[in-house]
Design an enzyme around this catalytic site. Structure first.
Site, PDB file in Angstrom:
ATOM      1  N   ASP A  48       0.751  -1.307   0.124  1.00  0.00           N
ATOM      2  CA  ASP A  48      -0.097  -0.166   0.050  1.00  0.00           C
ATOM      3  C   ASP A  48       0.718   1.111   0.144  1.00  0.00           C
ATOM      4  OD1 ASP A  48       0.830  -0.160   2.575  1.00  0.00           O
ATOM      5  OD2 ASP A  48      -1.006  -0.022   3.453  1.00  0.00           O
ATOM      6  N   SER A  49       2.185   1.120   0.032  1.00  0.00           N
ATOM      7  CA  SER A  49       3.133   2.068  -0.346  1.00  0.00           C
ATOM      8  C   SER A  49       2.803   2.772  -1.585  1.00  0.00           C
ATOM      9  CB  SER A  49       4.488   1.883  -0.072  1.00  0.00           C
ATOM     10  OG  SER A  49       4.958   0.487  -1.041  1.00  0.00           O
ATOM     11  N   ASP A  87      -0.798  -6.361  -0.480  1.00  0.00           N
ATOM     12  CA  ASP A  87      -1.181  -5.739   0.828  1.00  0.00           C
ATOM     13  C   ASP A  87      -2.798  -5.506   0.786  1.00  0.00           C
ATOM     14  OD1 ASP A  87       1.240  -5.339   2.387  1.00  0.00           O
ATOM     15  OD2 ASP A  87       1.397  -3.187   2.161  1.00  0.00           O
ATOM     16  N   LYS A 117      -1.024  -9.693   2.769  1.00  0.00           N
ATOM     17  CA  LYS A 117      -0.351  -9.023   4.053  1.00  0.00           C
ATOM     18  C   LYS A 117      -0.873  -7.859   4.584  1.00  0.00           C
ATOM     19  CE  LYS A 117       3.468  -5.916   3.639  1.00  0.00           C
ATOM     20  NZ  LYS A 117       3.096  -5.042   4.433  1.00  0.00           N
ATOM     21  N   GLU A 119      -1.027  -5.276   8.357  1.00  0.00           N
ATOM     22  CA  GLU A 119      -0.298  -4.899   9.716  1.00  0.00           C
ATOM     23  C   GLU A 119      -0.923  -5.317  10.918  1.00  0.00           C
ATOM     24  OE1 GLU A 119       1.204  -0.805   7.290  1.00  0.00           O
ATOM     25  OE2 GLU A 119       0.131  -0.732   9.323  1.00  0.00           O
ATOM     26  N   GLU A 186       9.738  -3.590  10.079  1.00  0.00           N
ATOM     27  CA  GLU A 186       9.977  -2.107   9.577  1.00  0.00           C
ATOM     28  C   GLU A 186      10.361  -1.186  10.719  1.00  0.00           C
ATOM     29  OE1 GLU A 186       7.986   1.420   6.842  1.00  0.00           O
ATOM     30  OE2 GLU A 186       7.163  -0.538   7.143  1.00  0.00           O
TER      31      GLU A 186
END
Length: 269
Positions: A48-49, A87, A117, A119, A186
């Site tokens: 999602d970056s 993500d 993925k 978080e 991270e």
């Protein structure tokens, strides 16, 4: 020369066991994915970056599932050998295990990555278990979690202070127990990342977490020098941005001067 094999989920524990580092880069489109795949990258992450790196958002929180899916689909099409992870963006998995499964099924069906993925640690363990019970491979993300930037007080290094390792280990073990196949760490201080890597059966992938994780990931624009700024933990392995600017400036100059196209680039009949 031995033909490179397709990277599959069971290869990651094998790579950890024999000490072979896992390589991962972000990718957001077909030609980039194809190029990175041909270069031998093990894993392509459709992160999602893309929000702040591709779509021009100020952060990742604005990204939607509808924005993620077409780009993940393109990367999956470009990856002949690499393992593809997609993500889930903020707001598509936090509410309940059912929401997480529904979002993941949509991503898997429409974009066809190899794993999902998102978080979080213990707070999303139920969601992770629901995914893996449904047969969907899962990759965790601990340390600095961009979707929770406001809760963390900004882009702060994680793993410092008394109890920080124990807390992060509890999160990592919860993800492992729920069925995660690997975990991204991270902006975690290197000694903590090293201890977590040793404590887990599944691989860790570091980004700003030192050299002792089982692999490394970078946003490709940081790794290839696409912008004027990149984080301190990133290294420029090329100056692609500079080369693109120079090439485009050359194109503009020749068109303005009337020296392009020439006869070599023209159809006479």
């Amino acid at each position: 020369m031995t033909e490179r094999k397709k990277v599959r989920i069971h290869h990651f524990r094998d790579m950890k066991a024999r000490g072979e580092k896992i390589t991962m880069l972000t990718a957001y489109d077909y030609p980039t994915a194809k190029l990175f795949d041909e270069a031998g990258v093990d894993v392509l992450l459709v992160g999602d970056s893309l929000g702040d790196n591709i779509l021009g958002h100020h952060n990742t929180g604005a990204v939607t599932l509808d924005e993620m899916i077409p780009l993940a689909r393109a990367v999956s099409r470009g990856a002949a050998k690499a393992f593809v992870i997609a993500d889930l963006p903020f707001g598509t998995y936090e509410v309940s295990p059912q929401q997480a499964v529904e979002s993941s099924i949509r991503m898997m069906k429409e974009a066809q990555p190899h794993a999902i993925k998102f978080e979080g640690g213990r707070r999303v363990a139920a969601q992770v278990k629901a995914l893996t019970d449904a047969g969907i491979p899962f990759v965790g993300h601990l340390g600095f979690t961009p979707q929770s930037e406001n809760m963390l007080g900004g882009r702060r290094i994680q793993g410092r202070g008394d109890g920080a390792y124990d807390d992060m280990l509890a999160d990592a073990l919860a993800l492992q127990e729920a069925g995660a196949c690997m975990i991204v760490l991270e902006m975690v201080v290197a000694p903590v990342a090293e201890k977590l890597t040793a404590a887990l059966d599944i691989p860790t992938i570091g980004i700003g977490a030192g050299p002792d994780t089982d692999g490394q990931v970078l946003v490709w624009l940081d790794a290839l020098g696409m912008g004027d700024w990149s984080p301190s933990f990133a290294k420029h392995f090329g100056e692609v941005g500079k080369a693109m600017r120079e090439a485009v400036a050359g194109y503009v100059s020749e068109v303005k001067a009337g020296t392009f196209p020439t006869a070599d680039h023209t159809f006479d009949e």
